[in-house]
Write an enzyme that holds these catalytic residues in place. Structure first.
Site, PDB file in Angstrom:
ATOM      1  N   SER A  33     111.535  13.232  35.428  1.00 34.53           N
ATOM      2  CA  SER A  33     111.768  11.829  35.004  1.00 34.53           C
ATOM      3  C   SER A  33     110.651  10.921  35.480  1.00 34.53           C
ATOM      4  CB  SER A  33     113.077  11.303  35.626  1.00 34.53           C
ATOM      5  OG  SER A  33     114.163  12.034  35.169  1.00 34.53           O
ATOM      6  N   HIS A  64     111.373  10.798  28.996  1.00 36.40           N
ATOM      7  CA  HIS A  64     110.902  12.171  28.769  1.00 36.40           C
ATOM      8  C   HIS A  64     110.232  12.197  27.392  1.00 36.40           C
ATOM      9  CE1 HIS A  64     112.742  14.343  32.171  1.00 36.40           C
ATOM     10  NE2 HIS A  64     113.595  13.341  32.159  1.00 36.40           N
ATOM     11  N   HIS A  86     117.864  18.841  29.855  1.00 39.36           N
ATOM     12  CA  HIS A  86     118.862  18.832  30.926  1.00 39.36           C
ATOM     13  C   HIS A  86     120.199  19.336  30.400  1.00 39.36           C
ATOM     14  CE1 HIS A  86     115.950  15.636  31.921  1.00 39.36           C
ATOM     15  NE2 HIS A  86     116.166  15.951  33.182  1.00 39.36           N
ATOM     16  N   TYR A  88     123.000  18.137  31.155  1.00 38.05           N
ATOM     17  CA  TYR A  88     123.903  17.018  30.846  1.00 38.05           C
ATOM     18  C   TYR A  88     123.679  16.475  29.424  1.00 38.05           C
ATOM     19  CZ  TYR A  88     119.912  14.031  32.021  1.00 38.05           C
ATOM     20  OH  TYR A  88     118.666  13.449  32.073  1.00 38.05           O
ATOM     21  N   GLU A  89     122.553  16.855  28.794  1.00 43.39           N
ATOM     22  CA  GLU A  89     122.331  16.369  27.413  1.00 43.39           C
ATOM     23  C   GLU A  89     123.204  17.134  26.424  1.00 43.39           C
ATOM     24  OE1 GLU A  89     118.043  15.796  26.230  1.00 43.39           O
ATOM     25  OE2 GLU A  89     117.712  16.674  28.208  1.00 43.39           O
ATOM     26  N   ALA A 116     112.720  14.007  39.737  1.00 46.08           N
ATOM     27  CA  ALA A 116     113.139  12.838  40.513  1.00 46.08           C
ATOM     28  C   ALA A 116     114.453  13.246  41.164  1.00 46.08           C
ATOM     29  CB  ALA A 116     113.367  11.652  39.584  1.00 46.08           C
ATOM     30  N   MET A 219     119.626  16.690  38.777  1.00 45.66           N
ATOM     31  CA  MET A 219     120.378  17.229  37.646  1.00 45.66           C
ATOM     32  C   MET A 219     119.544  18.232  36.845  1.00 45.66           C
ATOM     33  SD  MET A 219     121.953  13.623  36.260  1.00 45.66           S
ATOM     34  CE  MET A 219     122.714  12.451  37.393  1.00 45.66           C
ATOM     35  N   SER A 220     118.571  18.852  37.503  1.00 43.87           N
ATOM     36  CA  SER A 220     117.670  19.749  36.747  1.00 43.87           C
ATOM     37  C   SER A 220     117.142  20.861  37.645  1.00 43.87           C
ATOM     38  CB  SER A 220     116.491  18.921  36.209  1.00 43.87           C
ATOM     39  OG  SER A 220     115.661  18.518  37.301  1.00 43.87           O
ATOM     40  N   ASN A 243     115.477   7.295  45.119  1.00 44.21           N
ATOM     41  CA  ASN A 243     116.508   6.389  45.641  1.00 44.21           C
ATOM     42  C   ASN A 243     117.266   7.110  46.760  1.00 44.21           C
ATOM     43  OD1 ASN A 243     117.256   7.781  43.000  1.00 44.21           O
ATOM     44  ND2 ASN A 243     119.229   7.577  44.037  1.00 44.21           N
ATOM     45  N   HIS A 257     119.367   4.574  36.466  1.00 41.70           N
ATOM     46  CA  HIS A 257     118.209   5.307  35.939  1.00 41.70           C
ATOM     47  C   HIS A 257     116.933   4.458  35.970  1.00 41.70           C
ATOM     48  CE1 HIS A 257     116.343   8.667  34.023  1.00 41.70           C
ATOM     49  NE2 HIS A 257     116.127   8.062  32.866  1.00 41.70           N
TER      50      HIS A 257
HETATM   51  N1  LIG Z   1     122.199  10.175  43.459  1.00 42.61           N
HETATM   52  C1  LIG Z   1     121.227  10.616  42.599  1.00 42.61           C
HETATM   53  N2  LIG Z   1     120.048   9.968  42.580  1.00 42.61           N
HETATM   54  C2  LIG Z   1     119.097  10.429  41.743  1.00 42.61           C
HETATM   55  N3  LIG Z   1     117.842   9.990  41.521  1.00 42.61           N
HETATM   56  C3  LIG Z   1     117.276  10.772  40.602  1.00 42.61           C
HETATM   57  N4  LIG Z   1     118.124  11.735  40.229  1.00 42.61           N
HETATM   58  C4  LIG Z   1     117.846  12.798  39.289  1.00 42.61           C
HETATM   59  C5  LIG Z   1     118.498  12.512  37.928  1.00 42.61           C
HETATM   60  N5  LIG Z   1     117.564  11.716  37.141  1.00 42.61           N
HETATM   61  C6  LIG Z   1     118.086  11.099  35.892  1.00 42.61           C
HETATM   62  C7  LIG Z   1     118.566  12.108  34.891  1.00 42.61           C
HETATM   63  O1  LIG Z   1     117.583  13.059  34.640  1.00 42.61           O
HETATM   64  C8  LIG Z   1     119.187  10.100  36.210  1.00 42.61           C
HETATM   65  O2  LIG Z   1     118.587   9.098  36.983  1.00 42.61           O
HETATM   66  C9  LIG Z   1     119.299  11.547  40.915  1.00 42.61           C
HETATM   67  C10 LIG Z   1     120.538  12.206  40.948  1.00 42.61           C
HETATM   68  O3  LIG Z   1     120.786  13.194  40.237  1.00 42.61           O
HETATM   69  N6  LIG Z   1     121.476  11.705  41.816  1.00 42.61           N
END
Ligand SMILES: Nc1nc2ncn(CCNC(CO)CO)c2c(=O)[nH]1
Length: 282
Positions: A33, A64, A86, A88-89, A116, A219-220, A243, A257
């Site tokens: 991401s 993406h 992903h 989740y898609e 990310a 998530m990946s 974050n 996001h």
């Molecule tokens: N708590 C939390 N913080 C995060 N920051 C980035 N991502 C990775 C996911 N990135 C996208 C989807 O690809 C959603 O921000 C996450 C996550 O899965 N969980």
């Protein structure tokens, strides 16, 4: 076709791409991401939009791009996935990991996967880069796994080992590169926990991840690394901490996001620097 039996499909895509480019990549790079900028340093780029590649899935997530980029990086022939698929898609795990199998048949021996991630380890800060040393794949543990169904030995063995899936010499090299570049204050080494998404985690789920020794969540990555390892490809994983996960019930904050993409844009130059130098040293 029984799930897990997509060798012919993958081979057809590989043949199509080999007929369209003279690049013979030895290294694959998966851009996470907001990390699409990673391909900026790639020279002599040859780009193929996913929708122009017969049989390739379509990308649907903001941030993406959806392109396969061939070229040269630090003197090595590479192929980059700009935009990943992903779970989740709604893609099945077989479809999510099909691009990795294509890169495997194209001949890559090394895969650098970036993503990310949310920081679970309380010492982690936004902008940190975590070299992945291991993972916990909640979806794959539960059976949403790219290797279920028939095993095609042309990809790899029926029961692949997963104790060395993040190559330890690659981790060491990436950490050395980061420290030499002056990134020692924000380079980390830790465990990545995959949740399926698209929801972010509950507080209890984050505490579960922490209890298992998880340092970051996302998530990946896990499905791609499992499939790459199955094909004998050595992996380096880099998580950009975009974050800090919220692990208290009385917090007023919410993950979103937009902050993930913004943090990715700001820190991607450091990820790009590490990957570029890493590729040059292989
Ligand atoms: N708590 C939390 N913080 C995060 N920051 C980035 N991502 C990775 C996911 N990135 C996208 C989807 O690809 C959603 O921000 C996450 C996550 O899965 N969980």
């Amino acid at each position: 076709i029984m799930e897990g039996h997509n060798y012919g499909e993958v081979e057809a895509i590989k043949d199509y791409l080999l007929s369209k480019t003279a690049v013979r990549p030895t290294i694959g790079i998966v851009c996470g991401s907001g990390l699409g900028g990673l391909v900026e340093n790639v020279e002599n780029k040859e780009e193929f939009k996913y929708e122009d590649i017969p049989g390739f899935p379509r990308s649907t997530v903001k941030g993406h791009a959806g392109k396969l980029v061939f070229g040269t990086l630090s003197g090595k022939q590479v192929v980059c996935l700009q935009g990943r698929f992903h779970f989740y898609e709604g893609h099945g795990m077989l479809k999510c990991t099909l691009p990795v199998r294509v890169m495997g048949l194209l001949g890559i021996k090394t895969m650098v996967v970036t993503n990310a991630a949310g920081g679970v380890n309380r010492d982690f800060n936004v902008g940190d880069i975590m070299v992945i040393k291991d993972h916990v794949g909640f979806p794959t543990i539960a059976g949403n796994h790219p290797l279920t169904g028939l095993n095609d030995e042309r990809f790899g063995p029926r029961f692949p080992p997963m104790n060395q899936v993040y190559d330890s010499s690659y981790q060491k090299l990436a950490l050395e590169i980061a420290n030499e570049a002056g990134y020692s204050s924000f380079i980390r080494n830790g465990c990545y926990c995959m949740f399926s998404g698209p929801t972010y985690e509950t507080v209890a789920e984050l505490r579960l991840a922490a209890a298992l020794g998880g340092d970051a969540v996302g998530m990946s990555t896990v499905p791609e690394v499992i499939v790459a390892s199955h094909m004998g490809i050595k992996c380096l994983g880099l998580s950009l901490i975009t974050n800090k996960c919220i692990m208290e019930y009385d917090s007023s904050e919410e993950p979103n996001h937009a902050e993930v993409l913004e943090a990715g844009r700001k820190a991607s130059k450091y990820v790009l620097d590490i990957v570029t130098k890493f590729v040059g040293k292989l």
